[in-house]
Design a protein around this motif. Sequence first.
Motif, PDB file in Angstrom:
ATOM      1  N   ASN A 410       0.849  -1.184   0.000  1.00 41.40           N
ATOM      2  CA  ASN A 410       0.000   0.000   0.000  1.00 41.40           C
ATOM      3  C   ASN A 410       0.888   1.239   0.000  1.00 41.40           C
ATOM      4  N   GLU A 428      -7.315  -4.781   3.393  1.00 36.80           N
ATOM      5  CA  GLU A 428      -7.576  -4.073   2.143  1.00 36.80           C
ATOM      6  C   GLU A 428      -8.597  -2.950   2.279  1.00 36.80           C
ATOM      7  N   ARG A 451      -8.629  -2.534  -1.382  1.00 41.86           N
ATOM      8  CA  ARG A 451      -7.623  -2.364  -2.420  1.00 41.86           C
ATOM      9  C   ARG A 451      -6.221  -2.625  -1.882  1.00 41.86           C
ATOM     10  N   PHE A 454      -2.435   0.167  -4.952  1.00 37.90           N
ATOM     11  CA  PHE A 454      -3.069   1.339  -5.535  1.00 37.90           C
ATOM     12  C   PHE A 454      -2.079   2.507  -5.625  1.00 37.90           C
ATOM     13  N   GLY A 468      -5.400   0.211  -8.468  1.00 41.37           N
ATOM     14  CA  GLY A 468      -4.982  -0.853  -7.576  1.00 41.37           C
ATOM     15  C   GLY A 468      -5.642  -2.166  -7.952  1.00 41.37           C
ATOM     16  N   SER A 469      -5.548  -3.117  -7.060  1.00 39.87           N
ATOM     17  CA  SER A 469      -6.151  -4.429  -7.272  1.00 39.87           C
ATOM     18  C   SER A 469      -7.169  -4.691  -6.176  1.00 39.87           C
ATOM     19  N   PRO A 470      -8.335  -5.252  -6.514  1.00 41.64           N
ATOM     20  CA  PRO A 470      -9.324  -5.563  -5.479  1.00 41.64           C
ATOM     21  C   PRO A 470      -8.796  -6.610  -4.498  1.00 41.64           C
ATOM     22  N   THR A 477      -7.608  -2.459 -11.565  1.00 40.48           N
ATOM     23  CA  THR A 477      -8.946  -1.904 -11.698  1.00 40.48           C
ATOM     24  C   THR A 477      -8.829  -0.438 -12.079  1.00 40.48           C
ATOM     25  N   PHE A 501      -2.468  -0.727 -11.823  1.00 38.21           N
ATOM     26  CA  PHE A 501      -2.031  -0.955 -10.450  1.00 38.21           C
ATOM     27  C   PHE A 501      -0.512  -0.987 -10.396  1.00 38.21           C
TER      28      PHE A 501
END
Length: 680
Positions: A410, A428, A451, A454, A468-470, A477, A501
């Motif tokens: 992060n 997340e 996330r 991100f 970012g990514s879920p 995304t 991302f």
Amino acid sequence: MRATAVSTFLFILILIGCSQPATPTATADPSPTNTPTATADAGVVEIQPTESSADDGILSLADGWTQIEPGGETRCAHDTPFAFWVRPGTVNKLLVYFQGGGGCWNEETCQVGSSFYDSSVGVNDSPERRGGILDFDHPENPFADYHAVYVPSCTGDVYLGSNLQTYSTDDGENIEIYHRGFVNLNAALNWAFENVLAPSSVFVTGCSAGSIGSIRAAPHLIHNYPDAEVVQLGDSLGFVFDEPTAVDSIYGTHQSLPNWIPAFADFDPDAFTMADFYNAVAAFYPQNRFAQYNTEADSVQVRYHLAGGESAETFAPALAEAISAIHLESPNFRSYTADGDIHCIMPGNLFYTREVAGVRFRDWVTDLAAGNEVANIQCESCGVAYGPTGATSEPAWEQIGIMPTPRSENRGVVLNGRFYIPGGWGGESVFEAYNPADDSWETLADLPDGRHHFMIAAFDDKIYLFGGSPANAYAPTDTAWVYDPTSNEWSAIANLPQPRFAGAAVTVGDAIYIVGGKSNTGATPTLRYDSVSDTWTELASLNQASEHVAAVALDGKIYLFGGWEQPGIEFSRLEIYDIATDTWADGGNMQFKRGGLAAAVLAGKIYVVGGELLSTGQTQDHVELYDPATDEWAEAVSLPHSLHGFPLLSYDDALWIIGGSDLAGGEQNRGRILRYQPAE
């Protein structure tokens, strides 16, 4: 004061006895009945080889890891399936590894979604992502040729439970938790006894909560492999507190005690100390060897020590006292106590590089496993040491504290004197703010969607989070949000032109720029976001596409460092973006190639910190200093430990690191807050 050593979270059970929170209601549950299982009176796993196991057993499996779901009475905390992994080797020796995973003890900590413990077995538990002794391709791995059994933690009871427990909330809700850690451990050992016949040696170990699993499994391994040389090593096991720990009333530990050992006839599991457990097992098996590895300022252990009402200064002497309590009674016990604050060494690549008193830990473990005599290793000073030692006037990195929710992969921002840290692996949806003025944390509104990886930037007293990514995925995304600290609310803004991302966001003037990263469309142009019109503009692309980068803005230019084209192809590159001309140009390369790094500006210079090399499975402790005026690099004070995937923030004439992971390519989140202030 009597210091005792307990598991990753067991001090919480002390607090149960001291502070008397809501009393959990035990639900009657039979002893484990999975086949094969422990006998009711002794807990000994007695196995007669079956026809299938008498065949090639583990050697009948394909190369690499195979996931096993044993079924029966095994399960994870919330009644989901338990599984473990096995791997065939080339010699008839066995490595048994127990994963760490925290623990829970009341209605709050045991609820679904709790961050206090791992409650399920999923893709993130796979040993494929691990380093250290679990990297079987490492040329120096002493266990590279061994058969292996890898046991995840998912029951919140540090492998001691044989119970179904009901916790009752104040509003009458009942939370059922399957504390079946020993049942799961038992199933994994049963599989080994059936499928790995008569190994010449066995090495059983585990990290954090898995350390309890390792010493708990050791008597069964010794009993069922009478001709093998069985050696046990607990990694980061020495938790120390003032009171013995109650484990039976919640977990049903009495059902799993190795009662064929005489000392356990009078052993009270509701007055549990790790020193007592070690001494009982070691005395009964004097020909076997038992061991522990700890660091004298272990960040996770210190965190629980503080929560138990102690101070950070008392941890190191209390740890030494706890280890000494085993040494005094058990001549077949060995310990390796290192400086620093790293929690868990076996599943990381520090296993190969750690050295204390001239003895490399990898060599020490190799000799221990081989039956060679090893000395007890102790760091020269039991005081906390951050950064390099020796004749230098340069200040070192210092640890300030521990974040409430340890996370990695992060980023964060500084806004009006506070550090805002959203999302990331390990939480997340979590959003927390740190105030360095009074060392306090505040929990803020959750992210609208969880996330990690991100991009984030601050502008005009608001915080912008992009792409970012879920959670539970590893794919880019295109969604974006803005956070208003005044209202503590998130609002959606215009999506990115393409999903992105693992890039970086910087604020320059009245715009925010997104640079680098990965997109599922293949295109990753530089993007400029205008918050007034809520619109995006596509600009020039990097000369070399790169993800897992770091970037800063300084004097109208954007500096982008490192990253990789794809995992395993890392860069030492520096690219410089001229906003006025919309062009990228190459700068001087860093000395060390790496991705997952971080960068920040301090006193007109750029610090590039940490990172990872997926090509070698190593995290980095390097800190390099770049002078934009001369395009020259210099080495700065290294981190006290290798780290990647963390926010690096510049504030109050100092650099700040919040969290991060020391496991390359994965999450082994530490949650440390580090501060570095250069000499003037």
